[in-house]
Design an enzyme around this catalytic site. Structure first.
Site, short mmCIF file in Angstrom:
data_model
loop_
_atom_site.label_atom_id
_atom_site.label_comp_id
_atom_site.label_asym_id
_atom_site.label_seq_id
_atom_site.Cartn_x
_atom_site.Cartn_y
_atom_site.Cartn_z
N GLU A 388 -6.90 0.80 -1.91
CA GLU A 388 -6.66 2.05 -2.63
C GLU A 388 -5.46 2.82 -2.07
O GLU A 388 -4.72 3.46 -2.81
CB GLU A 388 -7.92 2.94 -2.65
CG GLU A 388 -9.13 2.32 -3.36
CD GLU A 388 -8.86 1.86 -4.79
OE1 GLU A 388 -7.89 2.34 -5.42
OE2 GLU A 388 -9.61 0.99 -5.27
N HIS A 391 -2.33 1.48 -3.63
CA HIS A 391 -2.06 2.14 -4.92
C HIS A 391 -1.47 3.53 -4.69
O HIS A 391 -0.50 3.92 -5.33
CB HIS A 391 -3.36 2.33 -5.71
CG HIS A 391 -3.89 1.08 -6.35
ND1 HIS A 391 -3.13 0.28 -7.18
CD2 HIS A 391 -5.13 0.52 -6.33
CE1 HIS A 391 -3.87 -0.73 -7.62
NE2 HIS A 391 -5.08 -0.61 -7.11
N HIS A 394 2.11 3.54 -3.52
CA HIS A 394 2.98 3.10 -4.61
C HIS A 394 3.25 4.30 -5.54
O HIS A 394 4.40 4.59 -5.89
CB HIS A 394 2.29 1.96 -5.38
CG HIS A 394 3.19 1.24 -6.35
ND1 HIS A 394 2.77 0.19 -7.12
CD2 HIS A 394 4.49 1.43 -6.69
CE1 HIS A 394 3.76 -0.25 -7.87
NE2 HIS A 394 4.82 0.50 -7.64
#
Length: 596
Positions: A388, A391, A394
């Protein structure tokens, strides 16, 4: 069993800081009103989007409305997820959903109106310096233009929209509501109900009879419904063919790839390269047979644990430290942001009464991302944390480096950063672990990810390709034909070294992803791209890190395939999949060494 805490009893340091998004409810209400007021400014642009000044203003207004709407929607839903039973946040979530629909409807004229202009006019707009920031938006509109129909045809297709969901809806009702499985005996010999949820748990049982009984019971149940499910899947394929023809695409596969502008070779290379690598999967099957100490390996043995359940207690603090250590190859800049996430209220850590299950990373442009966890002190939760935060970083780096319009990355790219973090964490743990039992546990955990995410999803992708091609050629897809295609693929993938039980021919009937056609290949390509990145980072160091960080900062500023290519992963070639396979091979070799 520990009592699950109420939300009000969870200490502030373990909660995410949603006040970074909105200080309080009044601030949310003010921004909600602001969107309502901005929506009144949209109408005057209708019928005027044929000259640069109006288009520029309208796009800017569209972005302003969208940013605020996203913030309102994300906050309302994250508040709702903290405690789903709390009525005031249920209502807030519903209010934000209605606003999103209202915004979509209000702005729905923009794209069709610009697309109704002639190609010459569109090209002229694209070259206009006043619209230089929106050049990519206009380029994308021109690319889509051949597949956009006249206003009346588009209206007709929109009306068919509800009908087109029927195959998936009917399958969902049959599969989730009406399908009843028989009772089977568990490890203690007690009669227990078999459900979708318990099926995988039974397949992971140490007791082989339990595994076999669950496997046979599930597929016998699906076999009884094969004509109905065959009809829903066949109808779904027919619907896809209808849309591909209506929108003038050469095939359903090319229509499905067109949205992300993915070349067809990405799909076919994946299947071809995995075919070349099937001896590796079959070698892993032989190893599985040896470790399970069975004369014959069956399909119901594929999820059975290969090592005694390994208890690895890792509390949240230790998990954050190990994740930070494992991501050191990504450099100081990355680690600074990661640490900030751990220390500054990005993460909602523990389970509480009414909290949404699972884990995700989410957020709104202009504020740091958020991560929802339901952390348990085990290995799985540590991998979830690494995933997570991949993510989250990013999103953070994309938002920091791109304007709102170009910050959002596509689904094709979405799993790369999260899976890369897991790959680096796995590499770190394997290098650090001296206990052979712990090492074997990690190796099987990782090897099974290759089996399920790369090989299995590619097999699904190949099934979709074959069934659509047959239907496009005018063949009828009877349940017997679907079962034969599926069984033959299982034989091809798993090889002669194991028993491919006849029952598996019905597995196509229980895969919901087949109603979201040509989607599953993204799991395999994303995993391969991430594994390729990890290998380059560990082998090359800084140059590869720089390319990778460039990828994280790119958001959606270009087509996915170009963003990856610039960063050193060319998904239109077989290379990244071959690199991933070399990692899989090394896992098998390490496992073989440990079993000598």
């Amino acid at each position: 069993m520990n009592q699950v805490a109420k939300r009000s009893d969870v200490s502030k340091e373990h909660q995410w800081k949603l006040e970074d998004l909105f200080a309080d409810q009044q601030a949310w209400d003010r921004e909600y009103q602001e969107v309502k007021d901005l929506l009144k400014k949209v109408e005057p642009y209708q019928g005027k989007l044929n000259e640069p000044h109006a288009i520029k203003e309208c796009f800017a207004l569209e972005d302003e409305i969208s940013v605020h709407t996203e913030r309102l929607y994300v906050y309302a839903n994250m508040k709702h997820h903290e405690d789903t039973a709390e009525p005031s946040f249920q209502a807030l979530s519903e209010k934000s959903r209605k606003l999103s629909v209202e915004v979509s409807e209000a702005l729905s004229f923009v794209t069709p109106e610009i697309l109704s202009l002639s190609e010459a006019k569109l090209k002229e707009l694209m070259e206009n310096p006043d619209l230089s920031f929106y050049k990519r938006t206009l380029e994308e509109m021109i690319r889509q233009k051949p597949h956009v129909l006249s206003k009346s045809e588009e209206a007709l297709l929109a009306q068919v929209g509800n009908l087109s969901q029927a195959p998936g809806t009917i399958f969902g009702m049959l599969n989730n509501a009406d399908m009843k499985f028989p009772k089977i005996k568990n490890e203690e010999g007690k009669e227990v109900e078999l459900t979708h949820g318990s099926y995988i748990q039974f397949l992971e049982s140490k007791d082989r009879d339990v595994r076999r009984n669950a496997f046979e019971a599930v597929y016998a149940t699906y076999a009884k419904q094969k004509n109905t499910i065959g009809a829903t899947l066949s109808a779904n394929i027919s619907k896809n063919i209808f849309y591909a023809k209506a929108r003038k695409y050469p095939s359903v596969l090319e229509m499905s790839l067109y949205g992300d502008n993915i070349p067809k070779e990405v799909y076919t290379n994946l299947i071809d390269t995995i075919h070349e690598s099937l001896p590796l999967l079959q070698r892993y099957m032989n190893l599985r047979k040896k470790l399970l100490k069975v004369d014959e390996l069956h399909m119901y043995d594929l999820f059975a644990p290969l090592v005694e359940e390994f208890k690895w207690d890792i509390n949240y603090q230790q998990a954050t430290e190990m994740v930070q250590d494992s991501l050191k190859p990504l450099g100081d800049d990355y680690l600074k942001v990661l640490q900030s996430g751990f220390e500054n209220g990005w993460i909602d850590i523990y389970e509480n009464e009414g909290k949404r299950s699972g884990a995700y990373s989410w957020g709104a442009y202009g504020t740091h991302p958020y991560v929802l966890l339901n952390h348990k002190d085990n290995l799985n939760s540590m991998f979830t944390l690494a995933h997570e935060m991949g993510h989250a970083l990013h999103s953070y780096l994309s938002d920091e480096n791109q304007e709102y319009r170009y910050a959002q990355y596509t689904i094709f790219l979405a799993e790369v950063a999260s899976t890369l973090n897991e790959a680096l964490l796995m590499d770190y743990l394997l290098k650090k672990t001296t206990d052979p039992k712990a090492k074997m546990y990690l190796l099987t955990y990782y090897a099974d990810q290759f089996r399920t995410t790369v090989f299995r999803q590619t097999m699904f992708a190949e099934f979709e390709k074959i069934t659509h091609e047959r239907a496009e050629a005018g063949d009828s897809l009877t349940p017997q034909e679907l079962s034969k295609i599926y069984y033959d693929l299982n034989l091809l993938y798993h090889g002669k070294g194991m028993v491919v039980d006849k029952d598996i021919e019905m597995e196509w009937a229980r895969i919901p992803h087949f109603y979201n056609s040509f989607y599953v290949y993204k799991y395999a390509t994303g995993f391969s791209a991430a594994t390729s990145f990890a290998k380059q980072i560990l082998d090359e160091g800084q140059p590869a890190v720089d390319r990778y960080l460039g990828f994280l900062k790119s958001g959606g500023s270009d087509y996915s395939i170009n963003i990856l290519q610039r960063a050193g992963v060319d998904m239109s070639s077989p290379e990244p999949i071959k690199q991933a396979m070399s990692v899989f091979k090394s896992l098998i070799e390490q496992m073989e060494d440990l079993t000598k």
